[in-house]
Design a protein around this motif. Structure first.
Motif, PDB file in Angstrom:
ATOM      1  N   ASP A  39       0.859  -1.176   0.000  1.00 26.78           N
ATOM      2  CA  ASP A  39       0.000   0.000   0.000  1.00 26.78           C
ATOM      3  C   ASP A  39       0.897   1.229   0.000  1.00 26.78           C
ATOM      4  OD1 ASP A  39      -2.398  -1.444   0.160  1.00 26.78           O
ATOM      5  OD2 ASP A  39      -2.206  -1.614   2.334  1.00 26.78           O
ATOM      6  N   HIS A  40       0.415   2.308  -0.579  1.00 30.53           N
ATOM      7  CA  HIS A  40       1.152   3.578  -0.600  1.00 30.53           C
ATOM      8  C   HIS A  40       0.255   4.674  -0.049  1.00 30.53           C
ATOM      9  CE1 HIS A  40       4.507   2.028  -2.966  1.00 30.53           C
ATOM     10  NE2 HIS A  40       3.609   1.384  -3.680  1.00 30.53           N
ATOM     11  N   PRO A  41       0.657   5.314   1.074  1.00 28.61           N
ATOM     12  CA  PRO A  41      -0.140   6.439   1.581  1.00 28.61           C
ATOM     13  C   PRO A  41      -0.216   7.552   0.519  1.00 28.61           C
ATOM     14  CG  PRO A  41       1.502   5.749   3.191  1.00 28.61           C
ATOM     15  CD  PRO A  41       1.802   5.020   1.916  1.00 28.61           C
ATOM     16  N   VAL A  42      -1.244   8.372   0.611  1.00 25.73           N
ATOM     17  CA  VAL A  42      -1.423   9.483  -0.323  1.00 25.73           C
ATOM     18  C   VAL A  42      -0.187  10.382  -0.295  1.00 25.73           C
ATOM     19  CG1 VAL A  42      -2.847  11.502  -0.860  1.00 25.73           C
ATOM     20  CG2 VAL A  42      -3.917   9.399  -0.028  1.00 25.73           C
ATOM     21  N   ASN A  43       0.276  10.786  -1.478  1.00 23.96           N
ATOM     22  CA  ASN A  43       1.439  11.670  -1.639  1.00 23.96           C
ATOM     23  C   ASN A  43       2.715  11.096  -1.012  1.00 23.96           C
ATOM     24  OD1 ASN A  43      -0.105  13.623  -3.001  1.00 23.96           O
ATOM     25  ND2 ASN A  43      -0.802  14.455  -1.053  1.00 23.96           N
ATOM     26  N   SER A  44       2.875   9.781  -1.082  1.00 23.10           N
ATOM     27  CA  SER A  44       4.049   9.142  -0.495  1.00 23.10           C
ATOM     28  C   SER A  44       4.525   8.003  -1.385  1.00 23.10           C
ATOM     29  CB  SER A  44       3.707   8.584   0.891  1.00 23.10           C
ATOM     30  OG  SER A  44       4.789   7.853   1.411  1.00 23.10           O
ATOM     31  N   ASP A  52       6.436   2.139   1.111  1.00 24.01           N
ATOM     32  CA  ASP A  52       5.747   0.860   0.961  1.00 24.01           C
ATOM     33  C   ASP A  52       5.234   0.428   2.331  1.00 24.01           C
ATOM     34  OD1 ASP A  52       6.451   0.886  -1.687  1.00 24.01           O
ATOM     35  OD2 ASP A  52       7.978  -0.674  -1.515  1.00 24.01           O
ATOM     36  N   ILE A  53       3.942   0.177   2.435  1.00 21.60           N
ATOM     37  CA  ILE A  53       3.318  -0.187   3.698  1.00 21.60           C
ATOM     38  C   ILE A  53       2.654  -1.553   3.545  1.00 21.60           C
ATOM     39  CG2 ILE A  53       1.603   0.461   5.435  1.00 21.60           C
ATOM     40  CD1 ILE A  53       3.835   2.524   5.209  1.00 21.60           C
ATOM     41  N   PHE A  54       2.909  -2.453   4.508  1.00 18.45           N
ATOM     42  CA  PHE A  54       2.253  -3.758   4.566  1.00 18.45           C
ATOM     43  C   PHE A  54       1.615  -3.906   5.941  1.00 18.45           C
ATOM     44  CE2 PHE A  54       5.747  -4.580   1.589  1.00 18.45           C
ATOM     45  CZ  PHE A  54       5.066  -5.184   0.542  1.00 18.45           C
ATOM     46  N   SER A  55       0.447  -4.501   6.010  1.00 25.60           N
ATOM     47  CA  SER A  55      -0.142  -4.812   7.312  1.00 25.60           C
ATOM     48  C   SER A  55       0.590  -6.026   7.885  1.00 25.60           C
ATOM     49  CB  SER A  55      -1.632  -5.126   7.171  1.00 25.60           C
ATOM     50  OG  SER A  55      -1.820  -6.380   6.532  1.00 25.60           O
ATOM     51  N   VAL A  56       0.534  -6.168   9.190  1.00 26.51           N
ATOM     52  CA  VAL A  56       1.161  -7.316   9.838  1.00 26.51           C
ATOM     53  C   VAL A  56       0.517  -8.609   9.334  1.00 26.51           C
ATOM     54  CG1 VAL A  56       1.536  -8.487  12.057  1.00 26.51           C
ATOM     55  CG2 VAL A  56       1.871  -6.022  11.881  1.00 26.51           C
ATOM     56  N   GLY A  57      -0.797  -8.585   9.130  1.00 25.76           N
ATOM     57  CA  GLY A  57      -1.493  -9.762   8.614  1.00 25.76           C
ATOM     58  C   GLY A  57      -0.984 -10.180   7.246  1.00 25.76           C
TER      59      GLY A  57
END
Length: 99
Positions: free
Chosen positions: A22-27, A30-35
């Motif tokens: 996932d990518h936060p807005v204007n960023s 790289d983001i992943f949930s723990v799940g």
């Protein structure tokens, strides 16, 4: 969504696969949930941590390794215009948190 390959993979819903962050807005982070990380590593928190431990991974904790693999070539195609990267997530066997 998940893909069958890091470069030009097809959509898939089964493992093993390449999971898009996932990518936060204007960023560009790289983001992943723990799940998502646990699923990618094939970890079931309620299963026995390792054979003979007598405890679940949820109880004992676990150690995971995240490798980032960069590439600028594709087999049989050579150099590609836009280099890419993918994450390889693994749970370290028989290694409860804190060991």
């Amino acid at each position: 969504g998940s893909k069958t390959a890091a470069h030009h993979g097809r959509d898939t819903t089964s493992a093993p696969c390449f999971v898009q962050p996932d990518h936060p807005v204007n960023s560009t982070l790289d983001i992943f949930s723990v799940g998502t990380l646990l699923s990618a590593a094939g970890v079931d928190l309620d299963a026995e941590s390792f054979e003979g431990s007598g405890h679940s991974a949820r109880y004992e904790g676990l150690t995971m390794m995240v490798s980032i693999n960069y590439f600028n070539t594709v087999p049989w195609r050579g150099m590609i215009e836009n280099p890419g990267y993918y994450y390889h997530i693994t749970a370290i066997p028989r290694n409860a948190y804190g060991q």
